[in-house]
Design a protein around this motif. Structure first.
Motif, mmCIF file in Angstrom:
data_model
loop_
_atom_site.group_PDB
_atom_site.id
_atom_site.type_symbol
_atom_site.label_atom_id
_atom_site.label_comp_id
_atom_site.label_asym_id
_atom_site.label_seq_id
_atom_site.Cartn_x
_atom_site.Cartn_y
_atom_site.Cartn_z
ATOM 1 N N PHE A 251 0.824 -1.204 0.000
ATOM 2 C CA PHE A 251 0.000 0.000 0.000
ATOM 3 C C PHE A 251 0.862 1.258 0.000
ATOM 4 O O PHE A 251 0.667 2.180 -0.780
ATOM 5 N N LYS A 252 1.841 1.214 0.904
ATOM 6 C CA LYS A 252 2.697 2.400 1.012
ATOM 7 C C LYS A 252 3.439 2.674 -0.301
ATOM 8 O O LYS A 252 3.552 3.805 -0.737
ATOM 9 N N LEU A 253 3.911 1.582 -0.869
ATOM 10 C CA LEU A 253 4.669 1.752 -2.117
ATOM 11 C C LEU A 253 3.805 2.318 -3.245
ATOM 12 O O LEU A 253 4.281 3.072 -4.088
ATOM 13 N N SER A 254 2.536 1.900 -3.225
ATOM 14 C CA SER A 254 1.681 2.328 -4.334
ATOM 15 C C SER A 254 1.071 3.713 -4.123
ATOM 16 O O SER A 254 0.397 4.250 -4.982
ATOM 17 N N CYS A 255 1.280 4.268 -2.908
ATOM 18 C CA CYS A 255 0.738 5.614 -2.663
ATOM 19 C C CYS A 255 1.366 6.613 -3.633
ATOM 20 O O CYS A 255 2.588 6.625 -3.789
ATOM 21 N N PRO A 256 0.565 7.441 -4.258
ATOM 22 C CA PRO A 256 1.182 8.435 -5.137
ATOM 23 C C PRO A 256 2.012 9.416 -4.303
ATOM 24 O O PRO A 256 1.586 9.847 -3.240
ATOM 25 N N VAL A 257 3.175 9.702 -4.776
ATOM 26 C CA VAL A 257 4.002 10.715 -4.111
ATOM 27 C C VAL A 257 3.309 12.058 -4.305
ATOM 28 O O VAL A 257 2.953 12.408 -5.432
ATOM 29 N N PRO A 258 3.062 12.814 -3.221
ATOM 30 C CA PRO A 258 2.393 14.107 -3.431
ATOM 31 C C PRO A 258 3.259 14.995 -4.326
ATOM 32 O O PRO A 258 4.471 15.065 -4.138
ATOM 33 N N ALA A 259 2.608 15.581 -5.294
ATOM 34 C CA ALA A 259 3.353 16.433 -6.232
ATOM 35 C C ALA A 259 4.001 17.572 -5.467
ATOM 36 O O ALA A 259 3.368 18.194 -4.609
ATOM 37 N N ALA A 260 5.261 17.826 -5.728
ATOM 38 C CA ALA A 260 5.932 18.962 -5.095
ATOM 39 C C ALA A 260 5.243 20.229 -5.569
ATOM 40 O O ALA A 260 4.843 20.308 -6.732
ATOM 41 N N PRO A 261 5.048 21.209 -4.660
ATOM 42 C CA PRO A 261 4.388 22.430 -5.134
ATOM 43 C C PRO A 261 5.230 23.088 -6.235
ATOM 44 O O PRO A 261 6.460 23.039 -6.194
ATOM 45 N N GLN A 262 4.527 23.651 -7.212
ATOM 46 C CA GLN A 262 5.222 24.246 -8.345
ATOM 47 C C GLN A 262 6.081 25.420 -7.877
ATOM 48 O O GLN A 262 5.617 26.266 -7.134
ATOM 49 N N LYS A 263 7.324 25.466 -8.319
ATOM 50 C CA LYS A 263 8.226 26.490 -7.816
ATOM 51 C C LYS A 263 8.604 27.524 -8.857
ATOM 52 O O LYS A 263 9.306 28.472 -8.555
ATOM 53 N N THR A 264 8.203 27.281 -10.092
ATOM 54 C CA THR A 264 8.532 28.254 -11.133
ATOM 55 C C THR A 264 7.278 28.582 -11.940
ATOM 56 O O THR A 264 6.294 27.840 -11.920
ATOM 57 N N VAL A 265 7.347 29.692 -12.639
ATOM 58 C CA VAL A 265 6.233 30.111 -13.488
ATOM 59 C C VAL A 265 6.209 29.244 -14.749
ATOM 60 O O VAL A 265 7.247 28.988 -15.356
ATOM 61 N N THR A 266 5.006 28.774 -15.106
ATOM 62 C CA THR A 266 4.828 27.999 -16.330
ATOM 63 C C THR A 266 3.886 28.770 -17.251
ATOM 64 O O THR A 266 3.199 29.702 -16.811
ATOM 65 N N LEU A 267 3.832 28.357 -18.507
ATOM 66 C CA LEU A 267 2.917 29.024 -19.443
ATOM 67 C C LEU A 267 1.475 28.926 -18.956
ATOM 68 O O LEU A 267 0.669 29.824 -19.187
ATOM 69 N N GLY A 268 1.159 27.846 -18.263
ATOM 70 C CA GLY A 268 -0.193 27.667 -17.733
ATOM 71 C C GLY A 268 -0.598 28.755 -16.758
ATOM 72 O O GLY A 268 -1.779 29.057 -16.599
ATOM 73 N N HIS A 269 0.395 29.387 -16.126
ATOM 74 C CA HIS A 269 0.083 30.484 -15.192
ATOM 75 C C HIS A 269 -0.468 31.708 -15.905
ATOM 76 O O HIS A 269 -0.960 32.631 -15.271
ATOM 77 N N GLY A 270 -0.384 31.731 -17.227
ATOM 78 C CA GLY A 270 -0.916 32.875 -17.972
ATOM 79 C C GLY A 270 -2.172 32.529 -18.736
ATOM 80 O O GLY A 270 -2.588 33.282 -19.611
ATOM 81 N N SER A 271 -2.792 31.415 -18.373
ATOM 82 C CA SER A 271 -3.857 30.845 -19.207
ATOM 83 C C SER A 271 -5.224 31.465 -19.019
ATOM 84 O O SER A 271 -6.109 31.271 -19.845
ATOM 85 N N GLY A 272 -5.439 32.152 -17.927
ATOM 86 C CA GLY A 272 -6.793 32.577 -17.605
ATOM 87 C C GLY A 272 -7.567 31.492 -16.875
ATOM 88 O O GLY A 272 -8.735 31.669 -16.567
ATOM 89 N N LEU B 28 -7.345 27.898 -13.968
ATOM 90 C CA LEU B 28 -7.175 27.658 -12.539
ATOM 91 C C LEU B 28 -5.754 27.950 -12.065
ATOM 92 O O LEU B 28 -5.564 28.496 -10.976
ATOM 93 N N LEU B 29 -4.765 27.592 -12.880
ATOM 94 C CA LEU B 29 -3.377 27.841 -12.485
ATOM 95 C C LEU B 29 -3.117 29.334 -12.321
ATOM 96 O O LEU B 29 -2.445 29.774 -11.392
ATOM 97 N N MET B 30 -3.674 30.127 -13.238
ATOM 98 C CA MET B 30 -3.482 31.571 -13.152
ATOM 99 C C MET B 30 -4.166 32.113 -11.900
ATOM 100 O O MET B 30 -3.609 32.951 -11.189
ATOM 101 N N LYS B 31 -5.363 31.609 -11.658
ATOM 102 C CA LYS B 31 -6.085 32.067 -10.475
ATOM 103 C C LYS B 31 -5.276 31.787 -9.203
ATOM 104 O O LYS B 31 -5.197 32.606 -8.293
#
Lengths: 346, 346
Positions: free
Chosen positions: B4-25, B27-30
């Protein structure tokens, strides 16, 4: 032929591209400003060449909005970065119930930009502003090195005169409000996509980019009770509906069959797996109108030349949710887009 | 250890840099806007998250100014792009005789920008605005691809309340006016140069970047007759004097010995063959004061904490010319710089 003629210095060819010196604050910058910006923008406040412009006192509330424009390509079917930079901020003011009056413009130019392209964009800005009666009164120019920009980025900020008594805000949206849409959606995004990807359709896809003030004024003067206005830019109709649903704490229900989409836009979306409801417009808006006023509001919009439609209504719950009744009669949640389908669309 | 432990998804590290999605209008931009901009900027108008802000009616004339900031590096001794973006536009309003009241901000972010740097710049903007009592009420965010920007570009536009009866304009400058300078020149340009070139001095060179409204207010409230104000940015004192000389159709005569320059600034200039009089400041201005009022004006500036000085006067002719009496007693023409000594200084 005499020696004299041979020793005459060849007159330097006029500079045809932007150089770092054009951002220096010195003589080259002054020349750029005079030859291109002051030549295109006639406003006396700008010609004072002072650090800012003086605006006349206004008895009414004012609206203040800003937008930066980084669209690629800078010229596209139906517009260019210049007209877009005027329409975008003028439309944001209109969404506050305000007549657009004054505009500032800040240019960030990339070294190597063709001066003819800059001139063309500036003239287009001037024409767009003139059509709305918007005065370009103050500005700024910066130049960045080649590879630190992309031809032209423009920021505009605008000041307008609020003509409504009641505020026009997402938080004023109430259950029972009708949702009006001012025209077909997705043409701007699809037009940019088609240029970038070299798509050809039987009829050319043209951006819907336009200024919305005449339509908004007609709506506001119709004495309908308007709670909120929102233009559909990045993220399209889906993003706008979700923002208002969330901010108002209401649900919004809309019907796919009532939302106009041009066949070419549908076609481009199918080809690229995009949702036309999430595609940017630059000349469309939604209006949230108090129950009982929707027909009057619709008539006002149609009278102003819009192919407007009532596309849905506001419900009490579930808070923040947007529901779409599809062509097949099935209801589904219409999410806001998360990431970036088409970067640099405006 | 269980499967079970092995199959747990590793929590995604919070995003640390700006991506193109941040300019999308979407949810990421919000999320970017809420986590960074709304967290830094407390103004309720901004928290309405509408297309623009509503400003209260004002009985007085308003001033409207804009500036874009493309400075490199974005953090430097004595400031950063955030504080500079507030001071720059606030100072332009002050130069119109206006108390800075409202600010818009437009961010153009490069994909890959460290979010911590963005947050640091936004907080610095907020602090700078708070110090002046300036409200950041509306904004916009765009993201461009890596290599199409340089970390952060910021445009600000500002609206202020004019507190003077008479206009403050280059065209009001008259022969006989005294020229006042609010402090030593060139420290901003020299500080940026020293960071870029890795220079070390016995004492660190710190930019003069600062907001000028308290000093300008003291001057305006001193009941001196002020004809024109101009802050010294790109092109420094030389550019500012030449602009005013040209626009007023007068000549300006100044004395080198009355113009304060720090030894470190002189040193940096000598090393790089730059003229400190053409080097940018971001916290200094010149005032053109009607003859007879110069001592009162000087006292007001000193009372506001400026190391101000009377550095020269306005003459009738030759029109548009700036003359400098050097340390050696020789008179020479002080030209406006032509090209670009230090690109991207603000």
């Amino acid at each position: 032929m005499t020696d004299f003629k041979l020793s005459c210095p060849v007159p330097a060819a006029p500079q045809k591209t932007v150089t770092l010196g054009h951002g220096s604050g010195g003589l080259l910058m002054k020349k750029l400003i005079r030859d291109i910006f002051l030549a295109a923008f006639p406003d006396p406040a700008l010609h004072d060449e002072h650090d800012g412009a003086i605006l006349e006192p206004c008895q009414d509330k004012l609206a203040f909005a800003t937008d930066s424009f980084v669209i690629r390509p800078i010229f596209f079917p139906g517009g260019d970065i210049g007209s877009l930079a005027v329409h975008g901020t003028a439309n944001d003011l209109a969404m506050c119930g305000a007549q657009p009056l004054y505009l500032s413009c800040g240019f960030i130019l990339e070294e190597g930009l063709d001066l003819e392209e800059l001139e063309k964009a500036a003239r287009s800005m001037a024409r767009a502003a003139d059509e709305i009666g918007l005065r370009i009164v103050t500005g700024d120019t910066k130049v960045v090195e080649r590879g630190k920009g992309d031809k032209i980025y423009i920021n505009t900020a605008g000041v307008g005169r609020v003509i409504t008594e009641n505020p026009i805000l997402p938080s004023r949206v109430r259950p029972g409000d009708a949702v009006l849409l001012s025209g077909d959606v997705g043409a701007h995004g699809a037009a940019i996509l088609s240029v970038r990807e070299g798509l050809r359709f039987e009829t050319q896809l043209v951006s819907d980019a336009a200024h919305l003030w005449p339509q908004v004024r007609a709506l506001l003067e119709s004495e309908s009770e308007i709670h909120c206005l929102r233009d559909l830019t990045r993220g399209g109709l889906a993003a706008a509906l979700n923002e208002i649903a969330e901010k108002s704490g209401c649900a919004v229900a809309v019907e796919e069959e009532l939302i106009a989409i041009m066949p070419e836009v549908e076609g481009a979306c199918e080809m690229f797996g995009l949702d036309p409801l999430s595609l940017a417009c630059e000349g469309r808006f939604i209006a949230f109108v108090a129950n009982g006023y929707q027909e009057k509001a619709l008539a006002a919009l149609k009278g102003a030349g819009c192919a407007a439609a009532i596309i849905g209504k506001v419900l009490e719950s579930p808070a923040g949710e947007v529901r779409l009744k599809t062509h097949l009669g099935v209801e589904r949640i219409l999410d806001a887009p998360s990431g970036e389908a088409l970067p640099r669309i405006c």
